[in-house]
Design a protein around this motif. Structure first.
Motif, mmCIF file in Angstrom:
data_model
loop_
_atom_site.group_PDB
_atom_site.id
_atom_site.type_symbol
_atom_site.label_atom_id
_atom_site.label_comp_id
_atom_site.label_asym_id
_atom_site.label_seq_id
_atom_site.Cartn_x
_atom_site.Cartn_y
_atom_site.Cartn_z
ATOM 1 N N THR A 114 0.813 -1.219 0.000
ATOM 2 C CA THR A 114 0.000 0.000 0.000
ATOM 3 C C THR A 114 0.846 1.268 0.000
ATOM 4 O OG1 THR A 114 -0.166 0.074 2.421
ATOM 5 C CG2 THR A 114 -1.833 -1.207 1.247
ATOM 6 N N ARG A 150 -5.932 2.301 0.615
ATOM 7 C CA ARG A 150 -5.160 1.403 1.484
ATOM 8 C C ARG A 150 -6.068 0.446 2.238
ATOM 9 N NH1 ARG A 150 -1.684 4.814 5.110
ATOM 10 N NH2 ARG A 150 -0.541 5.095 3.155
ATOM 11 N N ARG A 151 -7.170 0.976 2.731
ATOM 12 C CA ARG A 151 -8.095 0.127 3.486
ATOM 13 C C ARG A 151 -8.787 -0.888 2.582
ATOM 14 N NH1 ARG A 151 -7.144 4.337 6.466
ATOM 15 N NH2 ARG A 151 -7.295 4.203 8.745
ATOM 16 N N ILE A 185 -6.580 -8.412 1.606
ATOM 17 C CA ILE A 185 -5.605 -9.251 2.320
ATOM 18 C C ILE A 185 -6.309 -10.076 3.397
ATOM 19 C CG2 ILE A 185 -3.576 -9.214 3.828
ATOM 20 C CD1 ILE A 185 -2.684 -6.686 2.255
ATOM 21 N N ARG A 186 -7.210 -9.449 4.137
ATOM 22 C CA ARG A 186 -7.952 -10.190 5.168
ATOM 23 C C ARG A 186 -8.769 -11.319 4.545
ATOM 24 N NH1 ARG A 186 -9.458 -4.822 6.986
ATOM 25 N NH2 ARG A 186 -8.099 -4.154 8.696
ATOM 26 N N SER A 193 -3.314 -3.677 12.063
ATOM 27 C CA SER A 193 -4.622 -4.012 11.514
ATOM 28 C C SER A 193 -4.667 -5.403 10.888
ATOM 29 C CB SER A 193 -5.024 -2.960 10.472
ATOM 30 O OG SER A 193 -6.257 -3.287 9.889
ATOM 31 N N LEU A 194 -3.565 -5.830 10.263
ATOM 32 C CA LEU A 194 -3.591 -7.033 9.434
ATOM 33 C C LEU A 194 -2.930 -8.260 10.049
ATOM 34 C CD1 LEU A 194 -2.684 -5.506 5.948
ATOM 35 C CD2 LEU A 194 -4.931 -6.267 6.713
ATOM 36 N N CYS A 195 -1.852 -8.070 10.791
ATOM 37 C CA CYS A 195 -0.939 -9.179 11.068
ATOM 38 C C CYS A 195 -1.271 -9.942 12.352
ATOM 39 C CB CYS A 195 0.495 -8.669 11.150
ATOM 40 S SG CYS A 195 1.071 -7.928 9.603
ATOM 41 N N GLU A 202 -0.745 -0.472 9.723
ATOM 42 C CA GLU A 202 -1.030 -1.551 8.788
ATOM 43 C C GLU A 202 -0.720 -2.904 9.429
ATOM 44 O OE1 GLU A 202 -0.787 -1.169 4.390
ATOM 45 O OE2 GLU A 202 1.161 -2.145 4.724
ATOM 46 N N TRP A 211 -6.379 -3.630 2.345
ATOM 47 C CA TRP A 211 -6.412 -4.386 3.598
ATOM 48 C C TRP A 211 -7.555 -5.404 3.590
ATOM 49 C CZ3 TRP A 211 -5.782 -0.202 8.042
ATOM 50 C CH2 TRP A 211 -4.504 0.367 7.945
ATOM 51 N N GLU A 212 -8.723 -4.990 3.094
ATOM 52 C CA GLU A 212 -9.873 -5.900 3.029
ATOM 53 C C GLU A 212 -9.555 -7.116 2.165
ATOM 54 O OE1 GLU A 212 -13.163 -3.618 1.649
ATOM 55 O OE2 GLU A 212 -13.171 -2.261 3.383
ATOM 56 N N THR A 233 6.086 -3.807 5.378
ATOM 57 C CA THR A 233 5.415 -2.516 5.483
ATOM 58 C C THR A 233 6.241 -1.551 6.320
ATOM 59 O OG1 THR A 233 3.364 -1.401 6.153
ATOM 60 C CG2 THR A 233 4.071 -3.261 7.507
#
Length: 228
Positions: A169, A177-178, A184-185, A206-208, A203, A181-182, A198
């Motif tokens: 991102t 960016r969000r 990736i989730r 939120s993701l990892c 980020e 993220w969606e 990153t």
């Protein structure tokens, strides 16, 4: 799923005196990643994140150390392991003279997908990243966020079990960016193991599932985002 043991990468370079010497980009890196995990590599510029990704994706040979996928050493099974991985590079590398659909078609052919499978998979993935209406657009016309989504779609064309994303991102606005993220989730929910690099702490948070912080090629810390 992935195990790295004492990974080292050294490059030759010229110092201030213009003498050839060795620079260590990755210095004894060791960690493991579980199947279905979203694992983050966090660190400043020059920390060794991209070099680590390049070794894991067989673009750069390690100086020493070992990489294992599913308990099998990468060095001894490179051709087989290439079918397991998808890569979203830091820089956009499409064929600029082709359309969105043609770039996807080219990548599908490189992975030896049959005609009917190619057509169905391309349609499925473009819908997944919301680019169906852009299939006949030249990639030059796409926005930065659209190009990032197309990179992800292209990397998924052959159903990889492991996806590498190198700063997916970077330089995107918060809304785009969000959206990434969606995606990736969703991939993680579908069982894909994700390793991403990153610069953005939010980020990683939120993701990892876990984050490895590296600096000057060394592992500084490894834990869940909540623990930092």
């Amino acid at each position: 799923m992935i195990c790295i043991e004492s990974l080292v990468k050294k490059f030759q370079h010229k110092n201030k005196e213009k003498k050839t010497t060795w620079k260590t980009a990755v210095d004894g890196l060791s960690f493991s990643i579980e199947k279905g995990e979203v694992f983050g590599l966090l660190g400043p510029n020059g920390a060794g994140k991209t070099t680590t990704i390049r070794m894991l994706t067989m673009l750069t040979q390690p100086t020493s150390g070992a990489i294992y996928y599913d308990g099998r050493e990468l060095k001894a099974h490179e051709q087989e392991m290439k079918q397991l991985i998808g890569v979203v590079p830091q820089h956009v590398n499409f064929d600029q003279d082709l359309t969105v659909g043609e770039n996807m078609e080219l990548h599908a052919r490189l992975h030896h997908l049959g005609s009917s499978e190619r057509k169905a998979r391309i349609a499925e993935l473009l819908a997944y990243v919301e680019l169906t209406d852009s299939i006949n657009d030249n990639v030059r016309r796409l926005s930065g966020g659209m190009k990032r989504r197309l990179l992800i779609a292209r990397a998924l064309i052959h159903h990889p079990k492991i996806l590498f994303l190198d700063e997916p991102t970077v330089a995107l606005d918060p809304q785009v960016r969000r959206r990434i993220w969606e995606l990736i989730r969703q991939m993680a929910k579908e069982g894909v193991t994700v390793l991403l690099t990153t610069h953005y702490i939010e980020e990683a948070e939120s993701l990892c599932n876990r984050v490895a912080i590296i600096n000057k090629g060394k592992l500084v810390a490894l834990d869940t985002p909540e623990a930092f």
